[in-house]
Design a protein around this motif. Structure first.
Motif, PDB file in Angstrom:
ATOM      1  N   THR A   1       0.791  -1.180   0.402  1.00 14.30           N
ATOM      2  CA  THR A   1       0.351  -0.085   0.151  1.00 14.30           C
ATOM      3  C   THR A   1       0.679   0.968  -0.137  1.00 14.30           C
ATOM      4  OG1 THR A   1      -0.179   0.203   2.186  1.00 14.30           O
ATOM      5  CG2 THR A   1      -2.009  -1.252   0.973  1.00 14.30           C
ATOM      6  N   LYS A   2       0.331   2.344  -0.607  1.00 14.44           N
ATOM      7  CA  LYS A   2       0.707   3.814  -0.614  1.00 14.44           C
ATOM      8  C   LYS A   2      -0.073   4.710  -0.245  1.00 14.44           C
ATOM      9  CE  LYS A   2       3.426   2.916  -4.347  1.00 14.44           C
ATOM     10  NZ  LYS A   2       4.008   3.498  -5.839  1.00 14.44           N
ATOM     11  N   SER A   3       0.254   5.444   1.097  1.00  9.10           N
ATOM     12  CA  SER A   3      -0.767   6.795   0.359  1.00  9.10           C
ATOM     13  C   SER A   3      -0.407   7.915   0.129  1.00  9.10           C
ATOM     14  CB  SER A   3      -1.614   6.459   2.226  1.00  9.10           C
ATOM     15  OG  SER A   3      -0.486   6.636   3.354  1.00  9.10           O
ATOM     16  N   TYR A   4      -1.271   9.121   0.256  1.00 11.89           N
ATOM     17  CA  TYR A   4      -0.602  10.344  -0.519  1.00 11.89           C
ATOM     18  C   TYR A   4      -1.413  11.759   0.226  1.00 11.89           C
ATOM     19  CZ  TYR A   4       1.764   7.572  -3.697  1.00 11.89           C
ATOM     20  OH  TYR A   4       2.526   7.294  -4.707  1.00 11.89           O
ATOM     21  N   GLY A   5      -1.595  12.094   0.862  1.00 13.16           N
ATOM     22  CA  GLY A   5      -2.881  13.420   1.010  1.00 13.16           C
ATOM     23  C   GLY A   5      -2.276  15.277   1.104  1.00 13.16           C
ATOM     24  N   SER A   6      -2.983  15.415   1.139  1.00  9.65           N
ATOM     25  CA  SER A   6      -2.436  17.205   1.567  1.00  9.65           C
ATOM     26  C   SER A   6      -3.647  18.163   1.576  1.00  9.65           C
ATOM     27  CB  SER A   6      -1.981  17.082   0.157  1.00  9.65           C
ATOM     28  OG  SER A   6      -1.364  18.273   0.863  1.00  9.65           O
ATOM     29  N   TYR A   7      -3.727  19.148   1.873  1.00 10.30           N
ATOM     30  CA  TYR A   7      -4.450  20.273   1.774  1.00 10.30           C
ATOM     31  C   TYR A   7      -4.507  21.099   0.998  1.00 10.30           C
ATOM     32  CZ  TYR A   7      -3.431  22.282   6.128  1.00 10.30           C
ATOM     33  OH  TYR A   7      -2.732  23.549   7.300  1.00 10.30           O
ATOM     34  N   GLN A   8      -4.705  22.150   0.445  1.00  4.52           N
ATOM     35  CA  GLN A   8      -4.902  23.185   0.105  1.00  4.52           C
ATOM     36  C   GLN A   8      -5.995  24.651   0.504  1.00  4.52           C
ATOM     37  OE1 GLN A   8      -3.619  23.993  -4.098  1.00  4.52           O
ATOM     38  NE2 GLN A   8      -1.857  22.938  -4.186  1.00  4.52           N
ATOM     39  N   GLN A   9      -5.782  26.056   0.513  1.00  2.25           N
ATOM     40  CA  GLN A   9      -6.638  26.626   0.874  1.00  2.25           C
ATOM     41  C   GLN A   9      -6.496  27.774   0.021  1.00  2.25           C
ATOM     42  OE1 GLN A   9      -6.219  27.959   4.873  1.00  2.25           O
ATOM     43  NE2 GLN A   9      -4.926  27.483   5.327  1.00  2.25           N
ATOM     44  N   ARG A  10      -7.887  28.728  -0.273  1.00  3.70           N
ATOM     45  CA  ARG A  10      -7.250  29.830  -0.464  1.00  3.70           C
ATOM     46  C   ARG A  10      -8.161  31.208  -0.341  1.00  3.70           C
ATOM     47  NH1 ARG A  10     -10.396  26.709  -5.616  1.00  3.70           N
ATOM     48  NH2 ARG A  10     -12.165  28.113  -5.316  1.00  3.70           N
ATOM     49  N   ARG A  11      -8.045  32.486  -0.165  1.00  5.57           N
ATOM     50  CA  ARG A  11      -9.276  33.326   0.254  1.00  5.57           C
ATOM     51  C   ARG A  11      -9.106  34.190  -0.937  1.00  5.57           C
ATOM     52  NH1 ARG A  11      -6.235  32.632   6.764  1.00  5.57           N
ATOM     53  NH2 ARG A  11      -7.860  29.548   7.441  1.00  5.57           N
ATOM     54  N   MET A  12      -9.692  34.913   0.168  1.00  3.80           N
ATOM     55  CA  MET A  12     -10.024  36.533  -0.414  1.00  3.80           C
ATOM     56  C   MET A  12     -11.137  37.356   0.133  1.00  3.80           C
ATOM     57  SD  MET A  12     -11.094  36.339  -4.402  1.00  3.80           S
ATOM     58  CE  MET A  12     -12.852  36.866  -4.814  1.00  3.80           C
ATOM     59  N   ILE A  13     -10.585  39.074   0.068  1.00  5.13           N
ATOM     60  CA  ILE A  13     -11.517  39.374   0.735  1.00  5.13           C
ATOM     61  C   ILE A  13     -11.649  40.605  -0.460  1.00  5.13           C
ATOM     62  CG2 ILE A  13     -11.975  41.963   2.131  1.00  5.13           C
ATOM     63  CD1 ILE A  13      -9.679  39.776   4.081  1.00  5.13           C
ATOM     64  N   SER A  14     -12.586  41.076  -0.284  1.00  5.66           N
ATOM     65  CA  SER A  14     -13.797  42.289  -1.580  1.00  5.66           C
ATOM     66  C   SER A  14     -14.198  43.068  -0.699  1.00  5.66           C
ATOM     67  CB  SER A  14     -14.285  41.876  -2.270  1.00  5.66           C
ATOM     68  OG  SER A  14     -13.616  40.085  -2.845  1.00  5.66           O
TER      69      SER A  14
ATOM     70  N   GLY B   1     -24.989  54.161 -15.003  1.00  6.44           N
ATOM     71  CA  GLY B   1     -23.951  52.641 -13.431  1.00  6.44           C
ATOM     72  C   GLY B   1     -22.609  52.650 -14.281  1.00  6.44           C
ATOM     73  N   ALA B   2     -22.258  52.830 -12.527  1.00  5.61           N
ATOM     74  CA  ALA B   2     -20.575  53.092 -12.345  1.00  5.61           C
ATOM     75  C   ALA B   2     -20.521  51.750 -11.127  1.00  5.61           C
ATOM     76  CB  ALA B   2     -20.314  54.220 -11.964  1.00  5.61           C
ATOM     77  N   SER B   3     -19.387  50.736 -11.162  1.00  6.38           N
ATOM     78  CA  SER B   3     -19.002  50.332 -10.313  1.00  6.38           C
ATOM     79  C   SER B   3     -17.737  50.720  -9.823  1.00  6.38           C
ATOM     80  CB  SER B   3     -19.785  48.428 -10.312  1.00  6.38           C
ATOM     81  OG  SER B   3     -18.895  48.127 -11.511  1.00  6.38           O
ATOM     82  N   ILE B   4     -16.995  49.713  -8.615  1.00  2.65           N
ATOM     83  CA  ILE B   4     -15.898  49.578  -8.258  1.00  2.65           C
ATOM     84  C   ILE B   4     -15.688  48.552  -7.292  1.00  2.65           C
ATOM     85  CG2 ILE B   4     -16.001  51.648  -7.267  1.00  2.65           C
ATOM     86  CD1 ILE B   4     -12.940  51.979  -7.883  1.00  2.65           C
ATOM     87  N   ARG B   5     -14.506  47.420  -7.340  1.00  2.00           N
ATOM     88  CA  ARG B   5     -14.148  46.174  -6.585  1.00  2.00           C
ATOM     89  C   ARG B   5     -12.651  46.065  -6.133  1.00  2.00           C
ATOM     90  NH1 ARG B   5     -17.436  40.934  -5.778  1.00  2.00           N
ATOM     91  NH2 ARG B   5     -15.722  39.518  -4.655  1.00  2.00           N
ATOM     92  N   ARG B   6     -12.561  46.134  -4.861  1.00  2.74           N
ATOM     93  CA  ARG B   6     -11.404  46.000  -4.259  1.00  2.74           C
ATOM     94  C   ARG B   6     -11.365  44.424  -3.907  1.00  2.74           C
ATOM     95  NH1 ARG B   6      -6.998  48.337  -4.230  1.00  2.74           N
ATOM     96  NH2 ARG B   6      -5.184  48.353  -1.761  1.00  2.74           N
ATOM     97  N   ASP B   7     -10.442  43.969  -4.882  1.00  5.53           N
ATOM     98  CA  ASP B   7     -10.587  42.517  -4.197  1.00  5.53           C
ATOM     99  C   ASP B   7      -8.807  42.047  -3.840  1.00  5.53           C
ATOM    100  OD1 ASP B   7     -12.726  41.744  -4.414  1.00  5.53           O
ATOM    101  OD2 ASP B   7     -12.274  40.523  -6.673  1.00  5.53           O
ATOM    102  N   GLY B   8      -8.726  41.318  -2.640  1.00  7.48           N
ATOM    103  CA  GLY B   8      -7.406  40.830  -2.143  1.00  7.48           C
ATOM    104  C   GLY B   8      -7.380  39.453  -2.471  1.00  7.48           C
ATOM    105  N   SER B   9      -6.445  38.461  -2.834  1.00  4.13           N
ATOM    106  CA  SER B   9      -6.726  37.103  -3.302  1.00  4.13           C
ATOM    107  C   SER B   9      -5.601  36.953  -1.363  1.00  4.13           C
ATOM    108  CB  SER B   9      -6.593  36.621  -3.862  1.00  4.13           C
ATOM    109  OG  SER B   9      -6.663  35.343  -4.372  1.00  4.13           O
ATOM    110  N   SER B  10      -5.430  35.989  -2.055  1.00  8.01           N
ATOM    111  CA  SER B  10      -4.242  34.669  -0.600  1.00  8.01           C
ATOM    112  C   SER B  10      -3.585  34.277  -2.124  1.00  8.01           C
ATOM    113  CB  SER B  10      -4.615  33.725  -0.428  1.00  8.01           C
ATOM    114  OG  SER B  10      -5.346  32.631  -0.968  1.00  8.01           O
ATOM    115  N   LYS B  11      -4.111  34.473  -3.765  1.00 11.68           N
ATOM    116  CA  LYS B  11      -3.006  33.269  -4.139  1.00 11.68           C
ATOM    117  C   LYS B  11      -2.021  34.507  -5.121  1.00 11.68           C
ATOM    118  CE  LYS B  11      -6.374  30.667  -6.253  1.00 11.68           C
ATOM    119  NZ  LYS B  11      -6.949  30.230  -7.328  1.00 11.68           N
ATOM    120  N   PHE B  12      -1.817  36.001  -3.821  1.00 11.60           N
ATOM    121  CA  PHE B  12      -1.020  36.131  -4.823  1.00 11.60           C
ATOM    122  C   PHE B  12       0.475  37.348  -3.856  1.00 11.60           C
ATOM    123  CE2 PHE B  12      -4.270  37.418  -7.530  1.00 11.60           C
ATOM    124  CZ  PHE B  12      -3.992  36.944  -8.821  1.00 11.60           C
TER     125      PHE B  12
END
Lengths: 1016, 515
Positions: free
Chosen positions: A565-578, A594-605
């Motif tokens: 037998t062999k086994s593998y495992g892991s986890y990942q996460q990502r988050r965002m604030i807007s 109409g106008a819109s603005i959005r400011r996003d912050g991502s954990s991917k960066f």
């Protein structure tokens, strides 16, 4: 969302003072079907006096004698009547396209006041279409939206392209928003043996959907900021309608086969004849062989002998008629304080090969609580269990679809004389008899078992005079259990005494949205709505993979019983604030901005590059509301011009791509080792999609609605693979440097051809043209190609253009393939020596024109809906070089495509033949010879229904009985020489290299069902 | 109702505040660690050290260095080992003339990965990340990293430059972790030696332990590589001193005549081997190089990419039949790690391929001869094996060759005779009078066939590489173009082209002449 408006309208107008005396107007309000309309607003014209209809559609209102009452309800045409007693008011459903409601996820607006570009699809007419995935129902329904799938296996991943591909290394899929919450649409299959994957959308019951809005331009999509570059699909699920309580039960049964005749092959006799001919040709080409006929006779038995059972028709052996059945029940109710919808559904599909199937149990409960002062609570929840069985595809040797097209020939026999499966003789193309596809189908399996809960709760509090606060919380939990078993009795598992792989994955997404908004009208002409918001999203996923091999008893295939037998495992996460803000203003329903603005912050960066700003500006002018337009209204009832510009983003796929990290598992001498696995690219940022959209909406001649859009979208900071000096320890990195552009035009024309009380007929035509160009790579580099891929990405050309030798037909003298040299002084010179020809950039994969044609007819109790889809100007590459070989070795050990006919191949007496000489030992060469046109017209879905007249069951408690038959992929018209499905498998992961290139993928299924629908 | 409003407001506020707190968006990859925190003590430093050895060892995907390519490059590009056929792995080293910068195997990639890993660990150790380690432990690990770094730089010179000419173009020097826009220049060969290879090895000699276990570098490994580096530079005096010092002072001793063949065997106990100063070691399918490793590639039951030429085979058969070194050129299946198993013919009977006088048991394609220097630990599988990279006998050859060049012919003969005698106690020895450079090189060919030395030894000494010509029969060798049949170090293809990807990626890179 219609209900929301209805509720607001009730709130605003419904609570009026009651004047003294006069008459008491009373009666009932019903719809076209005679059902009571509950919650309709009844107002004395020119006043605020009014009421709402009650549970039986009834109303009572004291009004001055001779006055006029106005009956209104969102989604229905407003009626005006003289006040009286015992009135019976019939309200008709609103059908005009221009008054459709656009749900943006941040609010609901009438389409007439929507400044962007969106297609609204009512799924009600598609509910009976027998497909498990939502995407299939969207085919043809909106201009500029194309749907593709990687395989016809039920439950497979489908992909949606809105206005072309804007990314290379990141995703091209739109963002899906269900009931206001962005949801996970990842491929849930971790194993890649089947090309279908597992669609996360297939875990949802598409019949729970009330409406779908596809946002195509950047104007409204910018509200979704960093994930909206590829468009947004906003889905609203059903809820109870005020005053209507009913139970609906629906069941249907049907069968499936393949939508096209996929890669037909020669039958045993014709194959033998062809092979004999090829052997003879081979011998004739070789001056050392004296008697070609004898040579062919001496050798033919090796390849085309008649087995004990006679030539096998493997289609009969491996393929079966698929089946489908579904049962669903739903209940809905609604009052002024509480609305609810609940459904329970079971679907079962069996594919056209063994070990292919899809089964789903799905339940939903949606409810809205409005009984509290100023507070409204919406709950939406669904739970589903899905089980998908798949077989291997592509060039896996156990792939049944490859077996039929290539690896098992009529001279191979499935069963021995004693009835057991033949695993000892034949199957030369599979290299060993144990690989008999029947054996794998009998003993191996691959399944994916998915449980999903998706729920959200939203509380909205009206603070003061149009000012409100809204908090939404949503949780999505998907867990999968995937199991692949290769039995020791099969070629897959024999070397390892059986292999069992179990993948367990979990995806959890928690979303919180906090909005404060304002909607109001000042001085009757200034309409304002605005919202500010704060949103967070937290996603994490984990997996455990266990692999066991060496099973002493193949029936007891659990990991415990494996020797290794062999086994593998892991986890990942990502988050965002807007953070977001958006505002719309219109003056008297004539001028809109109409106008819109959005400011996003991502954990991917990286921290320094994490925040991105996305914004949009849009406006429209409803020309027909201007006074000067009045005179034209006879011909043009409505005219509107729209313009929008916006910037939105696309996230990279990897969660940690910017970091320099160390990877583990670099074992040395039995011990853990670690080393840098990734070079830091801290500047990593969003791909930015800048889109401009101009549109015109016209309703004219009381019959036609036309929507025309022109757009241009450019992706800047496009992620491209950059070659870097290997002295860094790495050779490539993805950097934000390229640029890709999509420009196009979309047209949607709807015509109400005939509208009479008995007969109605409407037609919608959707057309789209998109032009895709790679604008920039990274400076000096003008082109990118992966390995020996037949596709190239070259500046100035479409993303993914074919790049190969240009076929110039059969050489008359030698019967060989000839090619244009495409080099030197005379590039049109023809040569049979492939080494003297240069590869050239060729046709594009994406079609130049895509479209849909929808017809809906009804006559008395009958109704008929037909959706046709078509494309023009696209191409695919038939990469099955094994069989496309003019007598190559695999034609001898395996199958011959049925387009090969002796009379069509070159001989000395037939020098103008269509195909080269068919001779043993030939080989296939990559060239434009194998490019095919994907032009096609498909009757995508058809539904024919009959509603049994109600007087036949008036007193049975049943309010409606409907019988229907529905079909998907009913007929396909395509060029004769196209042997694969013209709806190409689209590469769901983006990337470079395999788009438009087909080997052996299951074509879509043609499914025909019959069903009954009862409403109580 | 107000309560609800308060609750909502409080909730909104709390979400805003809690989520906004710095760092909520800082997530990390749990399967990997960021470079700032991966090493924080001695244990994790050793794990990172293993990562350096992993890259030297390679894997089934990283096989372009000592996993396979670095070894067969030195063998197949020479004159005693041939490609089995023209289509097998590594056959471009045999056919040569078709090599271009586009199709050449990329042999820069893995050595630079080794360098990157070594630099990364050196930086962390110098920053004091291994908090619980003594200075001696830290210095030993830095020393091992520097051996790896020196070896990789040295090997890059061997493949991509005229390493014998100190002024010619060498390869980029990388002594720290660089970022993606790094665009280094090619430094002069002499500078690569004097700035990296020699100082790094000297550091290791002064700071490494003398025994870290069989699978790990130590100070003696560094000294042998240093001796070899001097020899490649043509610095005979220093090569001689370094090699003889190693022979005298190190605890290593040559394997005996009887023990020779089994010395190559994988010994998982990690006890120091008497002769091998460093072997790449494996334990199982988690750390092997699988079917892409040199063991499987040379195995006649594996991909069988190369074997002795007919001429070399005949030389062994006729002149070394009783030599222990002949045991490793075998014809039958011998995979259980024993070189003295019954049932095989140590020097197989093989025909010259002419078809004349053929008899049963003669060489056919199904009874191959093969090089058995990478023996399997399991009876049916040599994918788990030891790869012997450095052994003491090389010091004797370095001593002998440099002594000869320094006109110390007696010394030269003495050192060589130790090897000859070990091979076959009854063999004729050389004398100060009859020793020649060719004798030393030919003896070295017999000693080190299949270990990746021969090609470099020939070009170092300005010898021709003669695959076949009128004096040397072709027999089993595939047909190759005339320029590849006989060539010397001035041939374009004597050194490899810089891979085109690297040329594209780095504007400062200069291609080798002729490509």
């Amino acid at each position: 969302m219609k209900r929301l408006l209805a509720f607001l309208v009730c709130l605003t107008f419904g609570i009026g003072a009651v004047f003294a005396q006069n008459i008491t107007a009373s009666g009932v309000v019903v719809d076209e079907l005679g059902d009571e309309v509950i919650g309709a607003t009844v107002v004395l014209k020119g006043s605020k006096t009014g009421t709402a209809t009650g549970m039986d559609g009834d109303f009572k209102l004291q009004v001055p004698e001779g006055s006029t009452l106005v009956f209104s309800m969102v989604g229905m045409k407003t009626e005006e009547r003289k006040a009286g007693t015992n009135m019976r008011v019939v309200m008709e459903n609103e059908t005009s396209v221009l008054d459709e409601v656009v749900v943006t996820g941040y609010g609901t607006v009438k389409k007439s006041s929507f400044t962007g570009s969106a297609s609204v699809i009512s799924t009600a007419v598609l509910e009976e279409v027998p497909v498990v995935n939502l995407d299939a129902k969207l085919a043809g329904a909106a201009a500029g939206v194309s749907v593709g799938n990687s395989s016809g296996q039920p439950g497979g991943v489908e992909s949606l392209r809105i206005r072309g591909a804007g990314s290379i290394m990141a995703s091209n899929e739109p963002l899906y928003v269900i009931d206001g919450v962005p949801v996970n649409t990842e491929n849930l299959a971790e194993f890649g043996y089947s090309e279908s994957g597992t669609s996360s959308l297939s875990t949802l019951n598409s019949n729970d959907i009330e409406s779908i809005t596809i946002i195509k331009d950047a104007g409204a999509a910018a509200m979704y900021g960093s994930r909206a570059a590829n468009g947004v699909v906003v889905i609203t699920t059903k809820n109870g309608k005020v005053g209507r309580t009913n139970v609906q039960v629906r069941a249907n049964w049907g069968f499936s086969n393949q939508a096209i005749n996929y890669r037909p092959t020669l039958n045993g006799r014709d194959r033998r004849e062809m092979l004999f001919f090829g052997l003879e040709n081979y011998a004739k080409n070789d001056p050392d062989i004296k008697d070609p006929n004898k040579y062919a006779h001496d050798n033919i038995e090796k390849y085309a002998s008649v087995p004990w059972s006679g030539y096998t028709n493997w289609k009969d052996v491996l393929m079966k008629t698929g089946s489908q059945s579904s049962y669903e029940a739903s209940v809905q109710t609604g009052s002024e304080t509480f609305n609810a919808f609940s459904s329970l559904a079971y679907n079962k599909n069996d594919g056209i090969f063994d070990r292919s199937g899809f089964e789903r149990y799905a339940g939903r409960l949606n409810a809205t609580f409005t009984g509290m002062k100023n507070l409204r609570v919406d709950v939406s929840s669904t739970f589903s269990r899905t089980k998908q069985d798949t077989y291997a595809e592509g060039t896996s040797f156990s792939s049944p679809i490859m077996a039929l097209a290539f690896t098992v020939s009529p001279s191979d026999y499935p069963y021995n004389e004693d009835g057991s499966i033949n695993i000892t003789q034949g199957f030369p193309a599979l290299s060993k008899p144990l690989a008999n596809t029947l054996q794998s189908a009998k003993y191996n399996y691959s399944q994916n078992d998915i449980n999903r809960f998706l729920g959200s709760v939203a509380a909205k509090y009206d603070i003061y005079n149009g000012l409100y606060a809204k908090q939404t919380l949503s949780y999505d939990n998907i867990s999968t259990g995937q199991e692949v078993w290769w039995s020791p009795y099969t070629n897959d598992g024999s070397a390892s005494d059986g292999v069992l792989q179990i993948f367990r994955t979990n995806f959890r997404t928690l979303t919180s949205q906090t909005h404060v908004g304002f909607v109001n009208t000042f001085n009757k002409v200034h309409n304002v709505d605005a919202v500010v918001g704060y949103e967070i999203e937290k996603h994490d996923n984990d997996y455990i993979l266990a692999n066991g091999s060496g099973f002493p008893d193949p029936d007891l295939n659990i990991i415990d019983n494996a020797s290794t037998t062999k086994s593998y495992g892991s986890y990942q996460q990502r988050r965002m604030i807007s953070y977001l803000a958006s505002g719309n203003y219109n003056y008297n329903d004539t001028y809109y901005v109409g106008a819109s603005i959005r400011r996003d912050g991502s954990s991917k960066f990286h921290r320094k590059h994490r925040w991105g700003d996305f914004w949009s500006l849009s406006g429209s002018w409803r020309v027909s509301n201007q006074e000067f337009f009045e005179s034209a209204k006879t011909y043009v009832q409505d005219l509107r011009l729209r313009l929008s510009y916006g910037v939105n983003g696309n996230l990279p796929v990897s969660n940690y791509a910017y970091m320099s990290t160390y990877t583990f598992g670099n074992m040395y001498f039995g011990q853990q080792g670690t080393g840098p696995s990734r070079l830091a690219y801290k500047e990593l940022t969003w791909e930015k999609n800048k889109a401009v959209n101009g549109g015109i909406d016209v309703a004219f001649l009381d019959r036609f609605n036309l929507v025309l859009d022109l757009y241009s979208r450019t992706t800047d900071d496009l992620l491209i693979p950059l070659a870097i000096s290997s002295a860094t320890g790495f050779t490539a990195i993805n950097i934000n440097k390229g640029k890709i552009s999509n420009k196009g035009v979309e047209l949607s024309l709807r015509s109400n051809n005939i509208v009479t009380s008995d007969f109605s007929w409407s037609t919608t035509l959707n057309l789209a043209h998109n032009r895709n160009r790679l604008v920039y790579i990274d400076g000096d580099r003008r082109q990118m190609q992966v390995g020996s891929s037949v596709l190239i990405n070259k500046v100035g050309h479409p993303f993914n253009s074919f790049y190969m030798l240009e076929y110039a037909g059969v050489d008359r003298e030698t019967g060989k393939e000839s090619f244009y040299t495409n080099s030197g002084e005379n590039p049109r010179e023809i040569t049979t020596d492939a080494s003297k020809a240069s590869i050239a950039i060729g046709k594009q994969v994406d079609p130049r024109l895509t479209g849909g044609l929808i017809n809906n007819l009804s006559y008395k109790g009958f109704d008929l809906g037909i959706t046709m889809t078509f494309t023009l100007g696209g191409h695919g590459y038939n990469s099955a070089s094994w069989v496309n070989a003019d007598g190559g070795i695999y034609n001898y050990t395996g199958n011959i495509p049925s387009f090969y006919k002796i009379k069509d191949t070159w001989t000395k007496d037939n020098k103008d033949a269509k195909y080269p000489q068919f001779a043993y030992g030939n080989s296939s060469r990559t060239s434009t010879r194998w490019i095919f046109s994907t032009d096609h017209l498909r009757i995508k879905n058809v539904t024919l229904g009959y509603t049994i007249p109600r007087n036949l069951y008036r007193n049975t408690g049943i309010s409606n009985i409907r019988l229907f038959s529905s079909a998907v992929n009913l007929l396909t018209f395509k060029p004769k020489n196209v042997v694969v499905d013209p709806e190409l498998p689209s590469n769901r992961n983006g990337g470079i290299g395999s788009y438009g290139v087909v080997t052996f993928q299951t074509p879509p299924l043609r499914t025909v069902t019959f069903g009954v629908d009862l409403t109580f | 109702m107000k309560k609800i409003l308060y609750i909502i407001s409080a909730f909104v506020l709390s979400m805003t505040i809690s989520s906004c707190s710095a760092g909520w968006l800082d997530t990390s990859d749990p399967s990997e660690k960021s470079d700032e925190i991966v090493v924080d003590n001695l244990t994790s430093a050793k794990t990172a050290m293993n990562g350096v050895y992993y890259m030297i060892k390679g894997s089934s995907s990283y096989n372009q260095y000592y996993g396979a390519a670095m070894i067969y490059y030195g063998d197949i590009k020479g004159d005693i080992i041939q490609s089995t056929e023209t289509g097998t792995r590594g056959a471009w080293n045999y056919t040569l003339t078709t090599i271009t910068s586009n199709n050449a195997s990329n042999m820069t990639y893995i050595p630079y990965k080794v360098i990157n890993r070594a630099n990364s660990l050196i930086q962390m150790l110098e920053n004091g990340n291994a908090k619980d380690a003594t200075q001696a432990q830290v210095d030993d690990l830095i020393g091992q990293c520097k051996i790896a770094r020196a070896l990789a730089h040295f090997d890059l010179l061997r493949i991509y430059s005229k390493f014998w000419d100190a002024n010619s173009m060498g390869m980029p020097i990388v002594t720290k972790v660089e970022n993606y826009n790094f665009a280094p220049k090619r430094e002069a060969v002499g500078d690569v030696f004097s700035e990296v290879v020699i100082p790094d090895l000297e550091f290791a000699i002064n700071n490494c332990n003398s025994n870290n276990g069989q699978g790990y570098f130590n100070k003696w490994t560094a000294q042998l590589i240093l001796a070899r580096a001097y020899q490649y530079q043509g610095n005979d005096q220093l090569a001689y001193e370094t090699a003889t010092d190693l022979i005298t002072k190190s605890p290593y001793r040559l394997w005996s005549h009887e023990a020779y063949a089994n010395g190559f065997q994988l010994e998982t106990s990690n006890q120091a081997n008497t002769e091998a100063l460093f072997q790449i070691l494996m334990t199982g399918n988690t750390d092997w190089t699988d079917r892409e490793g040199i063991a499987y590639l040379y195995n006649s039951d594996g991909y069988y990419i190369g074997h002795a030429t007919y001429e070399f085979y005949m030389n062994i058969k006729e002149n070394y039949a009783d030599d222990c070194r002949s045991l490793l050129l075998v014809s039958e299946d011998v995979q259980d790690g024993s070189a003295s198993k019954e049932g095989y013919t140590p020097v197989p009977e093989i025909s010259d391929g002419s078809g004349e006088n053929e008899k049963e048991g003669d060489y056919t394609s199904s009874t191959p001869i093969w090089i058995n220097k990478y023996m399997g630990i399991k009876s049916d599988d040599n994918r788990i094996s030891a790869i012997t990279l450095f052994r003491l006998s090389e010091a004797y050859f370095i001593a002998s060759e440099s002594a000869f060049k320094l006109d110390k012919t007696q010394d030269a003969a003495d050192y060589l005779n130790v090897i000859i005698e070990r091979g076959n106690p009854n063999a004729t020895q050389v004398t100060a009078g009859d020793i020649t450079l060719d004798k030393i090189l030919d003896e070295k060919a017999v000693e080190f066939y299949g270990e990746g030395h021969r090609y470099f030894d020939l070009i170092r000494n300005e010898k021709q590489i003669i695959r076949y010509n009128s004096d040397h029969p072709q027999v089993w060798q595939p047909i190759i173009t005339a320029p590849a049949q006989v060539f010397d170090r001035n041939a374009t293809f004597a050194i490899m082209p810089i891979p085109q990807d690297d040329m594209n990626a780095n504007p400062n890179m200069i291609q080798n002449p002729g490509y």
